[in-house]
Design a protein around this motif. Structure first.
Motif, PDB file in Angstrom:
ATOM      1  N   GLY A 142       0.782  -1.218   0.000  1.00 32.61           N
ATOM      2  CA  GLY A 142       0.000   0.000   0.000  1.00 32.61           C
ATOM      3  C   GLY A 142       0.822   1.281   0.000  1.00 32.61           C
ATOM      4  O   GLY A 142       0.336   2.322  -0.391  1.00 32.61           O
ATOM      5  N   ASP A 143       2.054   1.269   0.471  1.00 29.73           N
ATOM      6  CA  ASP A 143       2.870   2.467   0.519  1.00 29.73           C
ATOM      7  C   ASP A 143       3.771   2.503  -0.713  1.00 29.73           C
ATOM      8  O   ASP A 143       4.861   1.966  -0.733  1.00 29.73           O
ATOM      9  N   VAL A 144       3.277   3.171  -1.755  1.00 32.96           N
ATOM     10  CA  VAL A 144       3.967   3.159  -3.040  1.00 32.96           C
ATOM     11  C   VAL A 144       5.357   3.772  -2.926  1.00 32.96           C
ATOM     12  O   VAL A 144       6.317   3.284  -3.506  1.00 32.96           O
ATOM     13  N   ASP A 145       5.504   4.840  -2.136  1.00 31.89           N
ATOM     14  CA  ASP A 145       6.802   5.495  -2.014  1.00 31.89           C
ATOM     15  C   ASP A 145       7.845   4.552  -1.422  1.00 31.89           C
ATOM     16  O   ASP A 145       9.005   4.573  -1.818  1.00 31.89           O
ATOM     17  N   LEU A 146       7.449   3.730  -0.470  1.00 32.82           N
ATOM     18  CA  LEU A 146       8.384   2.797   0.136  1.00 32.82           C
ATOM     19  C   LEU A 146       8.840   1.751  -0.883  1.00 32.82           C
ATOM     20  O   LEU A 146      10.008   1.374  -0.922  1.00 32.82           O
ATOM     21  N   ALA A 147       7.928   1.285  -1.715  1.00 31.57           N
ATOM     22  CA  ALA A 147       8.298   0.330  -2.761  1.00 31.57           C
ATOM     23  C   ALA A 147       9.253   0.967  -3.757  1.00 31.57           C
ATOM     24  O   ALA A 147      10.240   0.356  -4.183  1.00 31.57           O
ATOM     25  N   ALA A 148       8.968   2.205  -4.130  1.00 29.92           N
ATOM     26  CA  ALA A 148       9.843   2.906  -5.070  1.00 29.92           C
ATOM     27  C   ALA A 148      11.229   3.110  -4.476  1.00 29.92           C
ATOM     28  O   ALA A 148      12.242   3.022  -5.176  1.00 29.92           O
ATOM     29  N   GLU A 149      11.299   3.370  -3.164  1.00 29.67           N
ATOM     30  CA  GLU A 149      12.595   3.534  -2.509  1.00 29.67           C
ATOM     31  C   GLU A 149      13.382   2.230  -2.542  1.00 29.67           C
ATOM     32  O   GLU A 149      14.595   2.225  -2.778  1.00 29.67           O
ATOM     33  N   ALA A 150      12.707   1.105  -2.327  1.00 26.40           N
ATOM     34  CA  ALA A 150      13.384  -0.196  -2.382  1.00 26.40           C
ATOM     35  C   ALA A 150      13.935  -0.452  -3.780  1.00 26.40           C
ATOM     36  O   ALA A 150      15.052  -0.956  -3.937  1.00 26.40           O
ATOM     37  N   ILE A 151      13.170  -0.091  -4.806  1.00 32.32           N
ATOM     38  CA  ILE A 151      13.636  -0.261  -6.186  1.00 32.32           C
ATOM     39  C   ILE A 151      14.845   0.628  -6.445  1.00 32.32           C
ATOM     40  O   ILE A 151      15.842   0.198  -7.042  1.00 32.32           O
ATOM     41  N   ARG A 152      14.807   1.864  -5.969  1.00 31.23           N
ATOM     42  CA  ARG A 152      15.924   2.791  -6.167  1.00 31.23           C
ATOM     43  C   ARG A 152      17.204   2.242  -5.556  1.00 31.23           C
ATOM     44  O   ARG A 152      18.275   2.256  -6.187  1.00 31.23           O
ATOM     45  N   LEU A 153      17.104   1.736  -4.318  1.00 34.38           N
ATOM     46  CA  LEU A 153      18.284   1.227  -3.636  1.00 34.38           C
ATOM     47  C   LEU A 153      18.794  -0.059  -4.285  1.00 34.38           C
ATOM     48  O   LEU A 153      20.004  -0.297  -4.371  1.00 34.38           O
TER      49      LEU A 153
END
Length: 346
Positions: A142-153
Motif C-alpha cells: 500500500g505504501d507506493v513510495d516505500l516500494a519505489a525507494e526499495a527499487i531505487r536502492l
C-alpha cells in the motif's frame, strides 16, 4: 514534514551522527525521539563547502552497516527496517508474522548488541537483499513510495555488483510494481491478479524486468529471487489470466521450494497446482501445508469453490475474512463469501 520526505532524510541524519562519533543505536534513538533537532544538525553538517562536492547518498551504506557481522540475520533485518527503512515496529512484526512485542524485544536486543561497536565491518549481501525485499513488500501492500525507494536502492546495489541474485531481486520488484495501477479498484477495492485490467500494466517496466531477469538467469547461478522473478514474468507474459502458463509456474515453485522450504511458497504452489492440474490436485497439495500459514484458509476457500464445494467454500471465505490483516483484504473475502452463498440452492 511529510512521511516520504522523512524516510528520505532519516538515513542521512543517522549517517551524519555516526560519522560524528555516535554509535548506531544512539544515533537511531536520537533521530526517532528528537527528529527535528537531528535535522537541524544535518542542516549544519550539510552547509556547502568552499568548493564543489559530489552529492552523496548514505542510505545504501547504512543498510550494509546495519547488517553487522555480530547480529543474526533476522535481527539485522529488523533493525535496518526500523532504523533505516522507516517502518514501525508493528509493520516489521507483520512482515515477520510475529507479535509486535516480540519484534520490539528483538530490535532492542539488536541495538544493545552493537552499542559502542565500530561500524566498520559491513554485513553480508544476503541480509541486505532480505531487507530490501521486505521493505519492497511493505510498500507493495500500500505504501507506493516505500516500494519505489526499495527499487531505487536495489538499482544502486545492482550497479555495484554483478551478483545474479541482486539482478533477480530488481527484476522481481519491477515485475510486481508494473501491476501497481491495476491492483485496486474504486474506493481501494482489492482486485485479484486474475481479474486485473492488464492494459493498465506498465509494459515498459515489464520489459525492463524481463531483460534483467534473462541476463541474470544466463549466469546459471539460480537463487530464490530469480525464481520468484521468473514466476512474476510468466504472469506478466500472459495476455489474459486464462493464457497463464501454470505448468511452468508450478515447475518454478518446485525450484523455489527446494531452495527455501518456505511454507508460504508451499501455499502458493498449491494454488498453482490447482490451476495447472485442477482444484482437487490443488487441495491435495494444500494438505502438505501448515494450516497456520497466513492466507491458508482463503486459498482453501478458493480451491473448494473451484471444486464445486460451495457451502464449505462460503464458510471458509467468511472465516478467512475474520482473520484478514487489512481492510481491503477483509472486504474482498467478505464479498467472496456473499457471492458464493448466492450460488447455493434455496
Amino acid at each position: 514534514m511529510n512521511p516520504p520526505l522523512l524516510r528520505e532524510l532519516v538515513p542521512a541524519v543517522i549517517s551524519v551522527l555516526v560519522r560524528r562519533g555516535a554509535d548506531f543505536p544512539s544515533a537511531e534513538d536520537a533521530v526517532q525521539e528528537a527528529l527535528i533537532r537531528a535535522l537541524e544538525e544535518l542542516a549544519v553538517e550539510a552547509e556547502p563547502p568552499a568548493g564543489p562536492a559530489p552529492a552523496t547518498d548514505d542510505t545504501l551504506r547504512l543498510y550494509f552497516l546495519c547488517a553487522h557481522p555480530t547480529l543474526p540475520p533476522a535481527s539485522a533485518v529488523a533493525l535496518t527496517l526500523r532504523a533505516v527503512g522507516g517502518l514501525t515496529t508493528r509493520q516489521i512484526a507483520a512482515a515477520y508474522l510475529v507479535p509486535e512485542a516480540t519484534m520490539a524485544q528483538r530490535i532492542s536486543r539488536a541495538k544493545r548488541r552493537i552499542a559502542g561497536l565500530p561500524l566498520d565491518q559491513p554485513g553480508d549481501l544476503a541480509t541486505v537483499l532480505r531487507v530490501l525485499y521486505l521493505v519492497f513488500n511493505e510498500g507493495y501492500g500500500g505504501d507506493v513510495d516505500l516500494a519505489a525507494e526499495a527499487i531505487r536502492l536495489t538499482r544502486q546495489l545492482a550497479a555495484l555488483t554483478d551478483e545474479p541474485e541482486v539482478a533477480g531481486l530488481l527484476a522481481l520488484m519491477l515485475l510486481h510494481h508494473a501491476r501497481r495501477a491495476s491492483r485496486t479498484g474504486p474506493g481501494g477495492r482489492l482486485v485479484p491478479l486474475g481479474e486485473q485490467d492488464r492494459s493498465r500494466w506498465d509494459t515498459g517496466m515489464i520489459t525492463e524486468g524481463v531483460a534483467i531477469l534473462q541476463a541474470a538467469l544466463a549466469r546459471d547461478r539460480l537463487g530464490e529471487y530469480q525464481a520468484q522473478a521468473a514466476i512474476a514474468a510468466l504472469h506478466a507474459d500472459a495476455r489474459s489470466a486464462s493464457e497463464t502458463d501454470w505448468v511452468q509456474i508450478v515447475e518454478w515453485y518446485d525450484e523455489l521450494l527446494l531452495r527455501t522450504g518456505s511454507p508460504v511458497v508451499r501455499l502458493n504452489r498449491a494454488v498453482a497446482v490447482g490451476e495447472a492440474d485442477g482444484p482437487r490436485a490443488g487441495l491435495a497439495a494444500l494438505a502438505d501445508v501448515d494450516s497456520g500459514v497466513p492466507r491458508y484458509t482463503a486459498v482453501a476457500a478458493y480451491l473448494h469453490e473451484r471444486a464445486g464445494d460451495l457451502e464449505h467454500a462460503a464458510e471458509l471465505y467468511a472465516e478467512a475474512s475474520r482473520a484478514a490483516t487489512s481492510v481491503p483484504e477483509r472486504d474482498h473475502l467478505t464479498r467472496a463469501a456473499a457471492r458464493v452463498r448466492g450460488l447455493l440452492p434455496p
